[in-house]
Design a protein around this motif. Sequence first.
Motif, PDB file in Angstrom:
ATOM      1  N   TYR A  44      26.378  42.582  29.992  1.00 14.91           N
ATOM      2  CA  TYR A  44      25.149  41.390  29.945  1.00 14.91           C
ATOM      3  C   TYR A  44      25.278  40.738  31.170  1.00 14.91           C
ATOM      4  N   ALA A  45      26.512  40.531  31.962  1.00 12.49           N
ATOM      5  CA  ALA A  45      26.310  39.917  33.071  1.00 12.49           C
ATOM      6  C   ALA A  45      25.528  40.602  34.316  1.00 12.49           C
ATOM      7  N   ARG A  46      25.736  42.011  34.304  1.00 12.55           N
ATOM      8  CA  ARG A  46      25.358  42.784  35.255  1.00 12.55           C
ATOM      9  C   ARG A  46      25.700  42.533  36.676  1.00 12.55           C
ATOM     10  N   GLN A  47      26.852  42.304  36.879  1.00 14.01           N
ATOM     11  CA  GLN A  47      27.672  42.195  38.304  1.00 14.01           C
ATOM     12  C   GLN A  47      28.686  43.104  38.133  1.00 14.01           C
ATOM     13  N   PRO A  48      29.042  43.357  39.490  1.00 15.46           N
ATOM     14  CA  PRO A  48      30.211  44.086  39.895  1.00 15.46           C
ATOM     15  C   PRO A  48      31.344  43.360  39.452  1.00 15.46           C
ATOM     16  N   ILE A  49      32.510  44.055  39.416  1.00 11.21           N
ATOM     17  CA  ILE A  49      33.774  43.437  39.265  1.00 11.21           C
ATOM     18  C   ILE A  49      34.276  42.949  40.535  1.00 11.21           C
ATOM     19  N   PRO A  50      34.590  41.810  40.766  1.00 13.26           N
ATOM     20  CA  PRO A  50      34.865  41.146  41.955  1.00 13.26           C
ATOM     21  C   PRO A  50      36.164  41.652  42.618  1.00 13.26           C
ATOM     22  N   ALA A  51      35.863  41.874  43.857  1.00 14.95           N
ATOM     23  CA  ALA A  51      37.329  42.324  44.901  1.00 14.95           C
ATOM     24  C   ALA A  51      38.330  41.031  44.546  1.00 14.95           C
ATOM     25  N   PRO A  52      39.549  41.329  44.379  1.00 13.34           N
ATOM     26  CA  PRO A  52      40.236  42.694  44.788  1.00 13.34           C
ATOM     27  C   PRO A  52      40.439  43.581  43.622  1.00 13.34           C
ATOM     28  N   PHE A  53      39.899  43.101  42.429  1.00 14.53           N
ATOM     29  CA  PHE A  53      40.033  43.973  41.316  1.00 14.53           C
ATOM     30  C   PHE A  53      39.384  45.443  41.239  1.00 14.53           C
ATOM     31  N   LYS A  54      40.016  46.180  40.767  1.00 17.53           N
ATOM     32  CA  LYS A  54      39.249  47.509  40.679  1.00 17.53           C
ATOM     33  C   LYS A  54      38.476  47.748  39.418  1.00 17.53           C
ATOM     34  N   LYS A  55      37.596  48.376  39.264  1.00 16.24           N
ATOM     35  CA  LYS A  55      36.856  49.072  38.286  1.00 16.24           C
ATOM     36  C   LYS A  55      37.608  49.828  37.539  1.00 16.24           C
ATOM     37  N   PRO A  56      37.746  49.494  35.937  1.00 13.08           N
ATOM     38  CA  PRO A  56      38.296  50.091  35.128  1.00 13.08           C
ATOM     39  C   PRO A  56      38.243  51.622  35.328  1.00 13.08           C
ATOM     40  N   ASP A  57      39.116  52.633  35.020  1.00 13.91           N
ATOM     41  CA  ASP A  57      38.817  53.930  35.198  1.00 13.91           C
ATOM     42  C   ASP A  57      38.544  54.615  34.009  1.00 13.91           C
ATOM     43  N   ARG A  58      38.391  53.955  33.033  1.00 13.78           N
ATOM     44  CA  ARG A  58      37.406  54.414  31.778  1.00 13.78           C
ATOM     45  C   ARG A  58      36.284  53.752  31.647  1.00 13.78           C
ATOM     46  N   THR A  59      35.392  54.117  30.388  1.00 10.25           N
ATOM     47  CA  THR A  59      34.184  53.837  29.985  1.00 10.25           C
ATOM     48  C   THR A  59      34.278  52.852  28.984  1.00 10.25           C
ATOM     49  N   LEU A  60      33.255  52.201  28.799  1.00  8.71           N
ATOM     50  CA  LEU A  60      33.194  51.393  27.372  1.00  8.71           C
ATOM     51  C   LEU A  60      33.612  52.129  26.209  1.00  8.71           C
ATOM     52  N   GLU A  61      32.504  53.368  26.257  1.00  3.54           N
ATOM     53  CA  GLU A  61      32.730  54.131  25.235  1.00  3.54           C
ATOM     54  C   GLU A  61      34.309  54.872  24.996  1.00  3.54           C
ATOM     55  N   ASP A  62      34.939  55.003  26.154  1.00  2.00           N
ATOM     56  CA  ASP A  62      36.178  55.517  25.909  1.00  2.00           C
ATOM     57  C   ASP A  62      37.147  54.446  25.168  1.00  2.00           C
ATOM     58  N   VAL A  63      36.867  53.071  25.566  1.00  2.00           N
ATOM     59  CA  VAL A  63      37.736  51.796  25.103  1.00  2.00           C
ATOM     60  C   VAL A  63      37.264  51.909  23.445  1.00  2.00           C
ATOM     61  N   LYS A  64      36.013  51.740  23.076  1.00  2.00           N
ATOM     62  CA  LYS A  64      35.626  51.747  21.739  1.00  2.00           C
ATOM     63  C   LYS A  64      36.054  52.866  21.040  1.00  2.00           C
ATOM     64  N   GLN A  65      36.340  53.978  21.285  1.00  2.00           N
ATOM     65  CA  GLN A  65      36.826  55.296  20.826  1.00  2.00           C
ATOM     66  C   GLN A  65      38.271  54.874  20.607  1.00  2.00           C
ATOM     67  N   LEU A  66      39.246  54.256  21.236  1.00  2.14           N
ATOM     68  CA  LEU A  66      40.289  54.075  21.270  1.00  2.14           C
ATOM     69  C   LEU A  66      40.755  52.981  20.005  1.00  2.14           C
ATOM     70  N   VAL A  67      39.448  52.010  19.997  1.00  2.00           N
ATOM     71  CA  VAL A  67      39.544  51.061  19.042  1.00  2.00           C
ATOM     72  C   VAL A  67      39.530  51.621  17.451  1.00  2.00           C
ATOM     73  N   ASN A  68      38.370  52.490  17.630  1.00  2.22           N
ATOM     74  CA  ASN A  68      38.123  53.342  16.174  1.00  2.22           C
ATOM     75  C   ASN A  68      39.419  53.921  15.542  1.00  2.22           C
ATOM     76  N   ILE A  69      40.423  54.352  16.587  1.00  5.12           N
ATOM     77  CA  ILE A  69      41.326  54.884  15.827  1.00  5.12           C
ATOM     78  C   ILE A  69      42.279  53.837  15.218  1.00  5.12           C
ATOM     79  N   TYR A  70      42.321  52.726  15.498  1.00 10.32           N
ATOM     80  CA  TYR A  70      42.928  51.766  14.713  1.00 10.32           C
ATOM     81  C   TYR A  70      42.128  51.083  13.604  1.00 10.32           C
ATOM     82  N   LEU A  71      40.922  51.625  13.458  1.00  9.68           N
ATOM     83  CA  LEU A  71      39.865  51.067  12.557  1.00  9.68           C
ATOM     84  C   LEU A  71      40.196  51.901  11.421  1.00  9.68           C
ATOM     85  N   MET A  72      40.437  53.435  11.850  1.00  9.95           N
ATOM     86  CA  MET A  72      40.542  54.468  10.684  1.00  9.95           C
ATOM     87  C   MET A  72      41.460  54.249   9.619  1.00  9.95           C
TER      88      MET A  72
END
Length: 703
Positions: free
Chosen positions: A674-702
């Motif tokens: 929504y925000a369409r902005q980069p993660i501000p320095a000094p923080f690093k972009k997560p090394d996984r994608t939104l899809e990866d995170v959702k997959q992980l959540v789905n495991i808990y919803l099974m």
Amino acid sequence: MNRLLICFLLVVAQLTYADDGYRLWLKYDPIANTSQRDAYSRSAQFIAANKTSPIIKSATDELQMGLQGLLGKSVPVLTGAGNRTGGILLEVTANTPEINEEGYRIAKRQNNIVISAKTDAGVLYGAFALLRHLQTGQPIEQLTLASSPKVKLRMLNHWDNPNGTIERGYAGGSLWKWYELPETIDPRYKDYARANASLGINGTVVNNVNASPRLLTGEYLQKVAALADVFRPYGIKVYLSVYFAAPKTLGDRTRPGLKTSDPLDPQVRQWWADKTKEIHQYIPDFGGFLVKANSEGEPGPQDYGRTHADGANMLAEAMKPYNGVVIWRAFVYKADPKADRFKAAYEEFTPLDGQFDPKVIVQVKNGPIDFQPREPFSPLFGNMPKTPLGIEFQLTQEYLGFATHLVYEAPLFKECLDADTYVKGKGSTVAKVVDGSLHGYTHTLMAGVANTGSDRNWTGHPMAQSNWYAFGRLAWDHTLTSEVIADEWVKMTLTREPTAVKRITNLLLKSRDIYVDYNTPMGLSRPWAGVHFAPEPWQSKSPRPDWTAVYYHRADSIGIGFDRTASGSNALAQYQPEVRQQWANPETCPLPYLLWFHHVPWTKKLSTGRSLWDELCTRFYTGADSVRWMQQEWTQVKPAIDPVFHADVAGRLATQQREAIWWRDAWVLYLQEYARQPIPAPFKKPDRTLEDVKQLVNIYLMR
Ligand code: BDP
């Protein structure tokens, strides 16, 4: 050394050191400082009371047990002290003007320590206060303590089901072994009562607010009565959550079930009168009823076109011949897609002010939604001057990371209690509403949804014991600070080593803000749908809109947050002008509440100098990073803590660390769309994608 001897020594070492958390803060381990121990010992040569009763016996038993542990000696209980000095006298006396019915005074008199109170329960609380004084290593030479509870009903609400499960429980199954009761009494029931009495908790609702009618049958009332018998010598009364449609479901001896549960129907009223009488035959000092009605599918008076007051007053009428009360919950919200759930309880309850029977107390959750990590205070507080309002906090960590996140809740409780409603001008705090001083309520109540279960350490996360402790202490005296309570708890439960005490107290005090930062910063709320554990801010499908996550955060391409100002739902109108004015202006609204009340553009510059997007990212990242800091702090105190206890907490902190990063990644990756902005320095972009995170959540919803 032969093998057998080595094994024997190892077992002894294990028995001596392993701390499974069962003893809670009532540890009574020997006082290491010998001069202090000697000083205490000289003042504790005997115990004598000026009367006998089961409650006084609990007090002398506890003193004996505590002193045996702390001082390493057996202290005799004498029937009378005579002229002896150097002992502890327990005295029930009317001559204690400075304290109330359940208060206590502890003072030195002719070289004795005298615990005086108006009632047996007051003496019991005084005995625990004296033990606390010794456990926390304070001097006793000039001992003078006087304390009275500020709230009358200080109670736990158990959400325990008759099948042994606990709704939102994360510490194993129910403490109550219904199938074994009433004949078999688990010794744990007494230890539960001791722990509560040590805090001044004097009531317990043993079953879930989503109540089963089963508890109201004669079969189960016998079981409840057996629990009441164990709790009574500790000054604790038993209460029951009741199923409003019980007359229809259960009927009575002559009828299989009434045709209705309409509170204005004479047969229904008679049914409750009979049932209340029956309950008192089993439990003569029964505390009363707790009712969740017309809320989340539970039956209630509105099913018959009646009001909450009609329902509550019917039960109050049934309770009239007895001392018990009717506690009616204000946790209600309708499935109206256009409504703002925030406003629901106020809208339904304020018009009923003045209509409730004097025996009724309305129990209000601390915030307007539902036990979120941070909520503004419920606008009901202060706005029902003619109706006693009790407060309900949640100790079980439904929205605070279950049993893997360390969150010390005292700052959450205090934030609400100290909040100023301004209903009678400056200083009209929520605490003054609740303790009755603002409106002169006759009944006052503080309830905590219990975090106990059958786990050996009671609370799942061993550090969550501090939340039970903090709740009890604040229910007794809401003016205590979070820091004082944490300091006491650490000294009684974990260690008396001064640097470790300081470090752990500091860790506890920061833990709630850290959790909020990676979980729901700046007024975000309810990013859950399925389990109230895994991040799901994207969740948009549910049978009701207010059970989705997007309903609460309202993120779009412009910004994020729920507009509750006059241009939005206008929920702010439910607060006094002083509060409203501050919160209605995004420039003056405190940042922790900002998104509760405003839809704020991503690019909006905040008082921190950052844009909203940058500020949110900063909080998600620093929150998650701070869990690493918590781990480091915990490592530092290792030499001062029991190894088993230490390892348990260290393991949970490691899980918390992993989950905090999961929360951070879920939020920033989702909001970035929504925000369409980069993660501000000094923080690093997560090394996984939104899809990866959702997959992980789905495991808990099974399933
Ligand atoms: C919510 C819980 C739900 C409870 C409800 C309540 O998710 O399990 O029944 O509160 O307080 O927080 O009645």
